[in-house]
Design a protein around this motif. Structure first.
Motif, PDB file in Angstrom:
ATOM      1  N   ALA A   1       5.018 -44.436 -24.276  1.00 33.46           N
ATOM      2  CA  ALA A   1       5.466 -43.352 -23.399  1.00 33.46           C
ATOM      3  C   ALA A   1       5.456 -42.021 -24.120  1.00 33.46           C
ATOM      4  O   ALA A   1       4.963 -41.029 -23.587  1.00 33.46           O
ATOM      5  CB  ALA A   1       6.866 -43.658 -22.870  1.00 33.46           C
ATOM      6  N   VAL A   2       5.968 -41.995 -25.366  1.00 34.34           N
ATOM      7  CA  VAL A   2       5.977 -40.697 -26.052  1.00 34.34           C
ATOM      8  C   VAL A   2       4.568 -40.215 -26.362  1.00 34.34           C
ATOM      9  O   VAL A   2       4.323 -39.029 -26.415  1.00 34.34           O
ATOM     10  CB  VAL A   2       6.811 -40.664 -27.360  1.00 34.34           C
ATOM     11  N   THR A   3       3.664 -41.156 -26.577  1.00 30.49           N
ATOM     12  CA  THR A   3       2.337 -40.673 -26.952  1.00 30.49           C
ATOM     13  C   THR A   3       1.541 -40.189 -25.744  1.00 30.49           C
ATOM     14  O   THR A   3       0.727 -39.311 -25.866  1.00 30.49           O
ATOM     15  CB  THR A   3       1.524 -41.744 -27.710  1.00 30.49           C
ATOM     16  N   THR A   4       1.785 -40.787 -24.581  1.00 31.76           N
ATOM     17  CA  THR A   4       1.009 -40.332 -23.430  1.00 31.76           C
ATOM     18  C   THR A   4       1.569 -39.024 -22.876  1.00 31.76           C
ATOM     19  O   THR A   4       0.808 -38.120 -22.563  1.00 31.76           O
ATOM     20  CB  THR A   4       0.963 -41.398 -22.318  1.00 31.76           C
ATOM     21  N   ALA A   5       2.907 -38.935 -22.775  1.00 33.46           N
ATOM     22  CA  ALA A   5       3.475 -37.660 -22.357  1.00 33.46           C
ATOM     23  C   ALA A   5       3.382 -36.702 -23.533  1.00 33.46           C
ATOM     24  O   ALA A   5       3.492 -37.104 -24.678  1.00 33.46           O
ATOM     25  CB  ALA A   5       4.929 -37.839 -21.960  1.00 33.46           C
ATOM     26  N   GLN A   6       3.175 -35.424 -23.262  1.00 33.62           N
ATOM     27  CA  GLN A   6       3.063 -34.486 -24.364  1.00 33.62           C
ATOM     28  C   GLN A   6       4.425 -34.256 -25.009  1.00 33.62           C
ATOM     29  O   GLN A   6       5.414 -33.991 -24.322  1.00 33.62           O
ATOM     30  CB  GLN A   6       2.498 -33.160 -23.865  1.00 33.62           C
ATOM     31  N   ALA A   7       4.458 -34.404 -26.321  1.00 35.86           N
ATOM     32  CA  ALA A   7       5.712 -34.188 -27.027  1.00 35.86           C
ATOM     33  C   ALA A   7       6.051 -32.699 -26.961  1.00 35.86           C
ATOM     34  O   ALA A   7       5.155 -31.862 -27.034  1.00 35.86           O
ATOM     35  CB  ALA A   7       5.561 -34.631 -28.473  1.00 35.86           C
ATOM     36  N   PRO A   8       7.355 -32.374 -26.841  1.00 36.02           N
ATOM     37  CA  PRO A   8       7.745 -30.958 -26.747  1.00 36.02           C
ATOM     38  C   PRO A   8       7.263 -30.124 -27.936  1.00 36.02           C
ATOM     39  O   PRO A   8       6.979 -28.938 -27.792  1.00 36.02           O
ATOM     40  CB  PRO A   8       9.266 -31.019 -26.719  1.00 36.02           C
ATOM     41  N   ALA A   9       7.167 -30.772 -29.099  1.00 36.95           N
ATOM     42  CA  ALA A   9       6.781 -30.012 -30.292  1.00 36.95           C
ATOM     43  C   ALA A   9       5.269 -29.816 -30.392  1.00 36.95           C
ATOM     44  O   ALA A   9       4.786 -29.123 -31.285  1.00 36.95           O
ATOM     45  CB  ALA A   9       7.290 -30.729 -31.543  1.00 36.95           C
ATOM     46  N   ALA A  10       4.507 -30.445 -29.476  1.00 42.16           N
ATOM     47  CA  ALA A  10       3.046 -30.419 -29.618  1.00 42.16           C
ATOM     48  C   ALA A  10       2.439 -29.012 -29.622  1.00 42.16           C
ATOM     49  O   ALA A  10       1.605 -28.716 -30.481  1.00 42.16           O
ATOM     50  CB  ALA A  10       2.412 -31.283 -28.538  1.00 42.16           C
ATOM     51  N   PRO A  11       2.863 -28.124 -28.688  1.00 36.81           N
ATOM     52  CA  PRO A  11       2.245 -26.784 -28.712  1.00 36.81           C
ATOM     53  C   PRO A  11       2.494 -26.058 -30.036  1.00 36.81           C
ATOM     54  O   PRO A  11       1.583 -25.443 -30.595  1.00 36.81           O
ATOM     55  CB  PRO A  11       2.916 -26.062 -27.550  1.00 36.81           C
TER      56      PRO A  11
END
Lengths: 250, 341
Positions: B7-17
Motif C-alpha cells: 500500500a505504501v509503495t503504490t500510493a505516493q509517499a508524502p515525502a516523495a515530491p
C-alpha cells in the motif's frame, strides 16, 4: 511451511581451526530466528558463509531450494538474501535518500542506466520515500549520513537492507552501541518487519533475543549445539550452562 | 504487513515530491558553471595571442577529466593514464598519416583503440590494493612506450611520427598557425565530452560508482556487481584519455614517444590534485592553474619552474584544499547569494 534458507553439512576450516563444523540447519519462511552462542562460537563465520563473503570448505547453502554456494555476495542479494552489519557499513558522504534510493534503483534493475538522471524514475523515488518514512528518516533524508546520530545510522543500516526487498534478512546485532533512549526505535522497527520476510537475528542481548525470536539456534565451538522453539532453548539446562550460565540472561 | 508494504509503495509517499527535488537538485546547473564555459568561449576573442596555450589547457583538462572519472568517481588510482593518451595520439596520428585526415574520424578511431585497451586492462585492476593499481597502470604505460619505440617502422620511433596532415574540421575549418581552429575544436570536443560525463555521474550508474568508491562492501550488499561497474567506467575513462591524445596529435600534427611518459601520467594526477577530484571541474581548473603557472614560471625562470610547481603542491596538500576553499567561499558566498535571489 516452506524452507527459505538452509545449510547442508557446512564446514569452514582456517588452517587447523574448524570455525564452522558440519552445520546443517534450515530456516522456515516468515519465522523469526535468533542465532546465539558464546564469543568465538563461529557466529560471524556462519554469517559470512551465508552471505557469500567466505566460501565454505565443504557443504552447501540453499536459498529457497536454489544452491547459492557458488554465488558472490551481490548475486545473493539479488536473489533475495540481504543483511545488515554489526559495524555500520554506510556511505558516509551520501544522504539517506541517496543511499536508500540507490538500493531501490539497483533492485529494480536501473543501476546500469547511465543516460538518465538519478531521481527521474518515480517508482524509485516513491518507494525510497516510503521506506524513509517507515524508518522515521524523512527529516534527515537530505543530510550526509556521517552527521546523523548513531541511532539514526543504525536505522538506515536496516532501511538499506529492506530496500533490497529481501525474503531472508540477516540482522547482525542491530542495536549494538545504540544509546538507551534511541534503542526502542530500533526494536520497534525490528519487531515490525514484514511477516513474509524470514529474519535471522545475530545477537548478544538476551532480552532482545527472547522478545523477538520464535526459534533459537545455539552455536558452540563452530557446531550447531541445538535449534528449537525459544522457550525450549531457554529452558534447556545444557544451553543455560554453556551460554546463559555465563550470566547473559539477566 | 505485506499488504501494508504494498500500500505504501503504490500510493505516493508524502515525502516523495521533496525527495525528488533533493535528488534532482544535485544535478542542477550552478551559476558558476555557466560562467566557466562562457569564459572559455569568450577567450577565443579576448585572448587571441594565447590560443595555442589555451588549446593545450583544453586538452590537458580533458585528460584530467578522464582521470577524474576513475579517481574521483570510482576511487581507482592510476600512474599510467598516459597509456591511453599516448595510444589515442598514435591512433589519430596514424589514421591521418594513412590518408584519412578528417579530424572527427581520427577522434573516433582513437577513442575506440583506447577503449579496447582500457577494457582489456581493467580486469588487471579489479583485484588488489591501490599500490597494485599504481604499479600495474605504470607498467602498462611503460610497456606501450617501449613498444612504440621498437616498432619504429610504424611509429617513427624516437624521431616521432612525421607526416600527420589534417583535413579541415567538418570540411570547412583549416588548422591555422595561431591555434584558433585548434582551440575552438578542442574546446568543443571538451564541452561535448564534459556534458556526457556530467550526465553519467548524475545517473543511477554514476550514483552506484560513488557507492562503490565510498564503501565497496556495502555496495555489494545492495546487489551492485562492483566489477562490472568498474570495468565500464575504466573503459569510458580510457576512451576520454584517447580522445585527449588524439586532439594533441591532430592540433600539433606530430606525435612523439613522450606521449607515454611517466611524467605525463604524474602531471595529470598533479592537475587533479590542484583542481580537486570528484566534481568534474577539477580537471579544468587544475589544467588552467598548472599551464598558467608553467607558462609564467618558465618565462621567469626557465630552468627551475618545476621547483615552484612542487612548492605549490606541497603547500596545497599540507594546508588542505578545504581550508583554501573555505576562504574562497567566504569571499564568494555573498556574491552567489545575490546572484540566486
Amino acid at each position: 511451511m516452506t524452507t527459505a534458507l538452509e545449510t547442508r553439512n557446512l564446514v569452514k576450516r582456517f588452517g587447523g581451526l574448524v570455525a564452522t563444523n558440519d552445520v546443517t540447519i534450515s530456516f522456515q519462511q516468515g519465522m523469526r530466528y535468533a542465532l546465539i552462542g558464546p564469543n568465538g562460537a563461529g557466529k560471524t563465520t556462519l554469517v559470512n558463509l551465508l552471505t557469500g563473503v567466505l566460501r565454505p570448505t565443504s557443504g552447501s547453502v540453499m536459498l529457497e531450494g536454489q544452491d547459492i554456494t557458488g554465488m558472490s555476495p551481490f548475486q545473493r542479494v539479488r536473489s533475495g538474501l540481504a543483511r545488515t552489519f554489526q559495524i555500520n557499513q554506510l556511505f558516509p558522504e551520501m544522504t539517506p535518500l541517496e543511499t536508500v534510493g540507490l538500493a531501490v534503483s539497483e533492485r529494480q534493475g536501473h543501476g546500469r542506466e547511465w543516460w538518465r538522471l538519478a531521481g527521474s524514475k518515480s517508482e524509485v523515488i516513491d518507494e525510497a520515500a516510503a521506506i524513509l518514512e517507515r524508518f522515521g528518516l524523512t527529516d534527515a533524508m537530505g543530510v550526509p549520513t556521517k552527521v546523523l546520530p548513531y541511532g539514526k545510522q543504525r536505522l538506515l543500516e536496516i532501511a538499506v537492507a529492506i530496500a533490497c526487498r529481501p525474503r531472508v534478512l540477516l540482522l547482525d546485532e542491530p542495536a549494538a552501541g545504540v544509546p538507551e533512549e534511541e534503542r526502542h526505535e530500533i526494536l520497534d522497527i525490528v519487531s515490525g518487519l514484514p511477516n513474509d520476510v524470514t529474519v535471522l537475528l545475530i545477537e548478544h542481548d538476551m532480552d532482545l533475543v527472547f522478545s523477538f525470536a520464535q526459534r533459537i539456534a545455539v552455536l558452540v565451538n563452530g557446531g550447531l549445539f541445538m535449534e528449537g522453539a525459544a522457550k525450549d532453548v531457554a529452558a534447556d539446562p545444557r544451553v543455560r550452562e554453556v551460554y546463559l550460565g555465563e550470566g547473559g540472561h539477566g | 504487513m505485506t499488504e501494508a508494504t504494498m500500500a505504501v509503495t503504490t500510493a505516493q509517499a508524502p515525502a516523495a515530491p521533496a525527495a525528488r527535488r533533493l535528488l534532482i537538485a544535485s544535478a542542477r546547473w550552478r551559476w558558476w558553471e555557466f560562467a566557466v564555459w562562457i569564459a572559455a568561449f569568450a577567450a577565443i576573442v579576448l585572448l587571441p595571442r594565447q590560443l595555442l596555450l589555451l588549446n593545450e589547457i583544453a586538452i590537458l583538462a580533458l585528460f584530467a577529466l578522464s582521470l577524474d572519472l576513475i579517481l574521483g568517481y570510482a576511487g581507482i588510482v592510476s600512474l599510467g593514464h598516459a597509456a591511453f593518451f599516448g595510444l589515442g595520439a598514435y591512433a589519430a596520428g596514424l589514421i591521418a598519416k594513412f590518408g584519412y585526415g578528417d579530424p572527427l574520424l581520427g577522434l573516433l578511431g582513437a577513442a575506440g583503440c583506447a577503449a579496447v585497451l582500457g577494457f582489456a586492462t581493467s580486469f588487471l585492476l579489479l583485484r588488489g590494493s591501490d599500490l597494485t593499481r599504481l604499479m600495474v597502470t605504470l607498467g602498462i604505460a611503460l610497456m606501450l612506450q617501449e613498444l612504440a619505440n621498437r616498432e619504429s617502422w610504424l611509429t617513427g620511433g624516437a624521431d616521432g611520427l612525421q607526416g600527420v596532415t589534417m583535413a579541415p574540421v567538418l570540411g570547412r575549418f583549416d588548422f591555422d598557425i595561431f591555434g584558433r581552429t585548434a582551440y575552438v575544436y578542442s574546446l568543443c570536443v571538451l564541452l561535448v565530452l564534459f556534458l556526457l560525463a556530467r550526465r553519467v555521474v548524475h545517473s543511477p550508474f554514476g550514483l552506484s560508482l560513488r557507492a562503490v568508491k565510498l564503501n565497496p562492501l556495502r555496495a555489494r550488499a545492495v546487489g551492485i556487481s562492483v566489477n562490472v561497474r568498474l570495468v565500464a567506467i575504466y573503459t569510458m575513462s580510457a576512451a576520454y584519455a584517447g580522445v585527449a591524445g588524439a586532439l594533441s596529435a591532430q592540433t600539433t600534427q606530430y606525435v612523439s614517444l613522450d606521449v607515454f611518459d611517466f611524467i605525463r601520467s604524474a602531471d595529470v594526477m598533479l592537475v587533479l590534485v590542484l583542481g580537486g577530484v570528484g566534481y568534474l571541474y577539477g580537471g579544468i581548473l587544475g589544467a588552467l592553474i598548472f599551464k598558467a603557472m608553467q607558462d609564467y614560471l618558465s618565462s621567469v625562470t626557465a630552468q627551475y619552474w618545476q621547483f615552484w610547481i612542487g612548492l605549490v603542491l606541497v603547500i596545497l596538500v599540507l594546508v588542505g584544499r578545504d581550508r583554501i576553499g573555505a576562504l574562497f567561499s567566504r569571499i564568494t558566498v555573498p556574491f552567489s547569494r545575490g546572484a540566486r535571489s
